[in-house]
Design a protein around this motif. Structure first.
Motif, short mmCIF file in Angstrom:
data_model
loop_
_atom_site.label_atom_id
_atom_site.label_comp_id
_atom_site.label_asym_id
_atom_site.label_seq_id
_atom_site.Cartn_x
_atom_site.Cartn_y
_atom_site.Cartn_z
N ILE A 70 0.84 -1.20 0.00
CA ILE A 70 0.00 0.00 0.00
C ILE A 70 0.88 1.25 0.00
O ILE A 70 1.78 1.38 0.83
N PRO A 71 0.62 2.22 -0.89
CA PRO A 71 1.36 3.49 -0.84
C PRO A 71 1.06 4.22 0.47
O PRO A 71 -0.04 4.12 1.02
N LEU A 72 2.04 4.95 0.97
CA LEU A 72 1.84 5.77 2.16
C LEU A 72 1.69 7.22 1.72
O LEU A 72 2.62 7.80 1.15
N VAL A 73 0.52 7.81 1.98
CA VAL A 73 0.25 9.19 1.59
C VAL A 73 -0.12 9.98 2.84
O VAL A 73 -1.06 9.62 3.57
N ILE A 74 0.62 11.06 3.11
CA ILE A 74 0.38 11.94 4.26
C ILE A 74 0.09 13.34 3.71
O ILE A 74 1.02 14.07 3.35
#
Length: 405
Positions: free
Chosen positions: A86-90
């Motif tokens: 899963i990509p990590l997007v903040i």
């Protein structure tokens, strides 16, 4: 700020990372092109290829950032590799309790927005991420995320290509060293064998002159057997030397060679009588080749065509042409017994013998055609044979024309 838990198979992941020999290497254009493109697509001021080892995150490529590493416990990418699928997007790190007090957020480089795609290897381990960073809150569109995902796949492919190249270079170095060691061994062994061989042949010749031996049929037969064995061993030693010296032969300088003179001189080496006829068929008068190379190749082929010919008169045709691709094409055709189909591929292998004895009753050693193939291949050419049993054989080989300049 929350320090992320260690990846569940960290020992194996680190071993996989180190297998790429990528850490602390110099910048490379292919990787830099990807980070530049990622920053442009996502509209961010920073883009990184980040690799996580046991103490730090190290940047193989970076756009918009001066430092080349940061502590692992502060790295956003350390969080990202915990969920490699899963990509990590903040969108805004200041509002996320995992990062709100992180020195990378509160101080330089002021990481507010972060999006990282894990770099997953074929073994299933996340080595790090391809990530984009900005100093302001942001969100990426679906198309931007897809592009970032595609670029991350390219990073992994580059890592794999780089790893494979390094492995091939290592194997090549090892093979070159082994080949060099083998050549040295053959040279030394051949040199050490020749001295006692000379002594054996000298003693054999002396024994033939001794009256008791000369008048003794059985003794004379044994002496002749010793002489024949010595000669066979000398031929084998000389053949091995030629085979392992073929690489250096192929590196000699090219000159302009008169074809007629070349073929005639080789014919004279085969026989002084009319038991062999060699005809040259070519519209070319000269060829531009390595002289030692072409002499060695043709001498081997002509010698085989004569020695293993079952006719009273061995007829050999040599044809030469210059093709449009600037390669010479040589054909050596004989009227001998031909070669069995199951031997036509094997005859170029070292120590392979298609016929037990030649026309003089001598046994071959399986070195001649192997040497020819090695000389041709080392020079950038190819060699093959066409033959029907009872109708002779035609050996065809190509060699690149060498500019005399």
């Amino acid at each position: 700020m929350k320090i992320p838990e260690t990846y569940h198979s960290e020992k194996e992941r680190l071993a996989n990372l180190h297998s790429y020999s990528i850490l602390d290497t110099l910048p490379e254009e292919d990787f830099d092109a990807i980070t530049t493109l990622a920053a442009q697509i996502c509209g961010t001021s920073i883009s990184l290829i980040s690799l996580i080892d046991d103490k730090r995150q190290w940047f193989k490529s970076r756009v918009g950032l001066d430092v080349n590493e940061t502590p692992r416990e502060l790295a956003f990418c350390t969080h990202a590799i915990r969920t490699p699928e899963i990509p990590l997007v903040i969108p805004d790190a200041r509002l996320d309790d995992r990062f709100e007090n992180n020195p990378l957020v509160t101080g330089e480089p002021k990481v507010i927005f972060y999006a990282g795609i894990p770099l997953n290897t074929a073994e299933g381990f996340p080595l790090g991420t391809l990530c984009v960073i900005d100093h302001e809150p942001q969100e990426l569109s679906e198309q931007q995320m897809q592009a970032l995902q595609a670029l991350s796949c390219q990073v992994v492919k580059l890592l794999e290509l780089r790893k494979n190249k390094k492995q091939l270079e290592t194997v090549n170095r090892e093979l070159e060293q082994k080949n060099y060691d083998l050549q040295q061994f053959v040279r030394v062994a051949a040199h050490d064998l020749k001295a006692p061989l000379n002594n054996i042949e000298m003693i054999t010749n002396l024994l033939k002159e001794v009256t008791e031996v000369a008048n003794d049929e059985e003794g004379n037969k044994l002496v002749n057997m010793i002489g024949s064995a010595s000669e066979n061993l000398r031929t084998l030693v000389d053949g091995l030397l030629t085979y392992y010296q073929s690489d250096s032969i192929a590196k000699n300088i090219a000159i302009q060679i008169n074809l007629t003179e070349l073929v005639q001189s080789l014919k004279q080496l085969l026989s002084w009588d009319d038991s062999v006829q060699v005809q040259l068929q070519s519209s070319l008068r000269f060829v531009e080749l390595n002289e030692v190379l072409i002499q060695q190749i043709l001498l081997n082929l002509l010698t085989n065509a004569f020695k293993y010919n079952d006719k009273d008169i061995a007829k050999i045709d040599v044809s030469v042409e210059l093709r449009s691709d600037n390669f010479y094409r040589f054909c050596v055709k004989d009227n001998g017994p031909g070669i069995m189909p199951n031997f036509q591929e094997k005859i170029f292998e070292l120590f392979t013998i298609a016929t037990n004895f030649d026309r003089f009753g001598n046994k071959g050693n399986g070195l001649g055609l192997a040497t020819v193939q090695k000389l041709v291949n080392t020079s950038g050419g190819q060699i093959w044979v066409a033959s029907k049993v009872g109708e002779g054989a035609t050996f065809t080989f190509t060699l690149p024309r060498v500019s005399l300049n």
